[in-house]
Scaffold this motif. Structure first.
Motif, PDB file in Angstrom:
ATOM      1  N   HIS A  36      46.543  45.914  32.957  1.00  0.00           N
ATOM      2  CA  HIS A  36      45.538  46.410  33.897  1.00  0.00           C
ATOM      3  C   HIS A  36      44.610  45.264  34.264  1.00  0.00           C
ATOM      4  CE1 HIS A  36      41.789  48.735  34.971  1.00  0.00           C
ATOM      5  NE2 HIS A  36      42.707  49.297  35.746  1.00  0.00           N
ATOM      6  N   ASP A  37      43.970  45.332  35.449  1.00  0.00           N
ATOM      7  CA  ASP A  37      43.117  44.208  35.853  1.00  0.00           C
ATOM      8  C   ASP A  37      41.868  44.070  34.994  1.00  0.00           C
ATOM      9  OD1 ASP A  37      41.507  46.248  36.748  1.00  0.00           O
ATOM     10  OD2 ASP A  37      41.601  45.712  38.869  1.00  0.00           O
ATOM     11  N   SER A  38      41.600  45.042  34.140  1.00  0.00           N
ATOM     12  CA  SER A  38      40.496  44.930  33.194  1.00  0.00           C
ATOM     13  C   SER A  38      40.877  44.072  31.992  1.00  0.00           C
ATOM     14  CB  SER A  38      40.083  46.322  32.698  1.00  0.00           C
ATOM     15  OG  SER A  38      41.129  46.913  31.942  1.00  0.00           O
ATOM     16  N   TYR A  91      48.854  48.489  37.682  1.00  0.00           N
ATOM     17  CA  TYR A  91      49.223  47.586  36.602  1.00  0.00           C
ATOM     18  C   TYR A  91      50.184  46.529  37.132  1.00  0.00           C
ATOM     19  CZ  TYR A  91      47.465  51.000  33.181  1.00  0.00           C
ATOM     20  OH  TYR A  91      46.683  51.853  32.449  1.00  0.00           O
ATOM     21  N   ASP A 105      50.066  34.589  36.437  1.00  0.00           N
ATOM     22  CA  ASP A 105      49.105  35.502  37.049  1.00  0.00           C
ATOM     23  C   ASP A 105      48.565  36.503  36.023  1.00  0.00           C
ATOM     24  OD1 ASP A 105      51.607  36.693  36.875  1.00  0.00           O
ATOM     25  OD2 ASP A 105      51.333  37.938  38.648  1.00  0.00           O
ATOM     26  N   ILE A 109      44.562  36.921  34.574  1.00  0.00           N
ATOM     27  CA  ILE A 109      43.827  38.192  34.478  1.00  0.00           C
ATOM     28  C   ILE A 109      43.236  38.360  33.086  1.00  0.00           C
ATOM     29  CG2 ILE A 109      44.086  40.705  34.475  1.00  0.00           C
ATOM     30  CD1 ILE A 109      46.153  40.375  36.713  1.00  0.00           C
ATOM     31  N   ASN A 169      32.294  43.259  36.843  1.00  0.00           N
ATOM     32  CA  ASN A 169      32.940  41.979  37.126  1.00  0.00           C
ATOM     33  C   ASN A 169      32.370  40.811  36.333  1.00  0.00           C
ATOM     34  OD1 ASN A 169      35.007  42.130  39.552  1.00  0.00           O
ATOM     35  ND2 ASN A 169      33.368  43.572  40.022  1.00  0.00           N
TER      36      ASN A 169
END
Length: 227
Positions: A36-38, A91, A105, A109, A169
């Motif tokens: 996940h981008d978190s 995801y 990538d 993240i 962020n």
């Protein structure tokens, strides 16, 4: 006799090697990595069978797997996938070996998520972060923009949305130095555009009832969309 002894020795050695390889945990096992981008990373091992992770259905067929019955991955494949939430959670999926090097990538993240956590840890909570800011001054800038656009909005609610987006962020040093507001052609949609200390713009998007759904910053998606 010597030949029989050598053959027996070799067979025993091969058997021991086979057992050793079979007992080495995860040596050749495929793993589906869901990121996940978190920065939250799910690891789904083939040996654990079909299951659901992050709301995504994972089914194995040999060394390959399918996601939600739509996306098929072979070892080394990478793909974007969404679960069934509203709005959906996105995801990055990668099928590799246990303990393998993830694609660049995905590593980026994870590293970004670590930096965000480090920034948040300096304050501990979002409330502590909010309390360190000049709320009165920054809210007044937003209120002036609302008044100039002749809109009936709560500057406090929109300011809290800004706080939420920057906290998520890890951008906790962004200062509000100017703002403007506008009403879209759809009479329910509004936008408050904040200018930071470096001249960058942040767009807070929402509705005239003071509900918000997304933020853009420096021309890119930043936070949201939210339900």
């Amino acid at each position: 006799m010597k030949k029989i002894t050598v053959a027996f020795f070799l067979s025993v050695l091969l058997f021991v090697c086979a057992i050793s390889l079979a007992c080495t945990p995860g040596k050749e096992d495929e793993v589906l990595y869901l990121l996940h981008d978190s920065g939250i990373l799910h690891e789904v091992k083939r040996k654990d069978g079909d299951q659901t992770a992050g709301g995504i259905q994972i089914k194995w067929s040999g060394s390959t797997c399918s996601l939600n019955g739509k996306i098929a991955l072979n070892p080394g494949d990478e793909a974007a996938v969404e679960n069934g939430d509203l709005p959906p959670t996105e995801y990055i999926a990668y099928l590799g070996k246990e303990g393998c090097q993830l694609p660049d990538d995905m590593v980026a993240i994870i590293q970004r998520a670590e930096k965000i956590r480090d920034a948040q840890n300096e304050y501990g909570t979002i409330d502590a972060y909010r309390d360190t800011r000049d709320r009165e001054k920054e809210t007044a800038i937003i209120q002036q923009a609302i008044d100039q656009a002749e809109l009936d909005l709560s500057a406090d609610k929109w300011y809290d949305f800004f706080i939420e987006a920057t906290w998520y962020n890890g951008d906790l040093s962004i200062a509000i130095v100017d703002a403007r507001a506008r009403l879209f052609s759809d009479p329910d949609l509004v936008e408050i555009i904040i200018t930071d200390g470096e001249g960058n713009e942040m767009n807070l998007d929402g509705f005239t009832d003071d509900t918000m759904f997304g933020v853009g910053y420096r021309g890119e998606a930043y936070y949201g969309p939210l339900e």
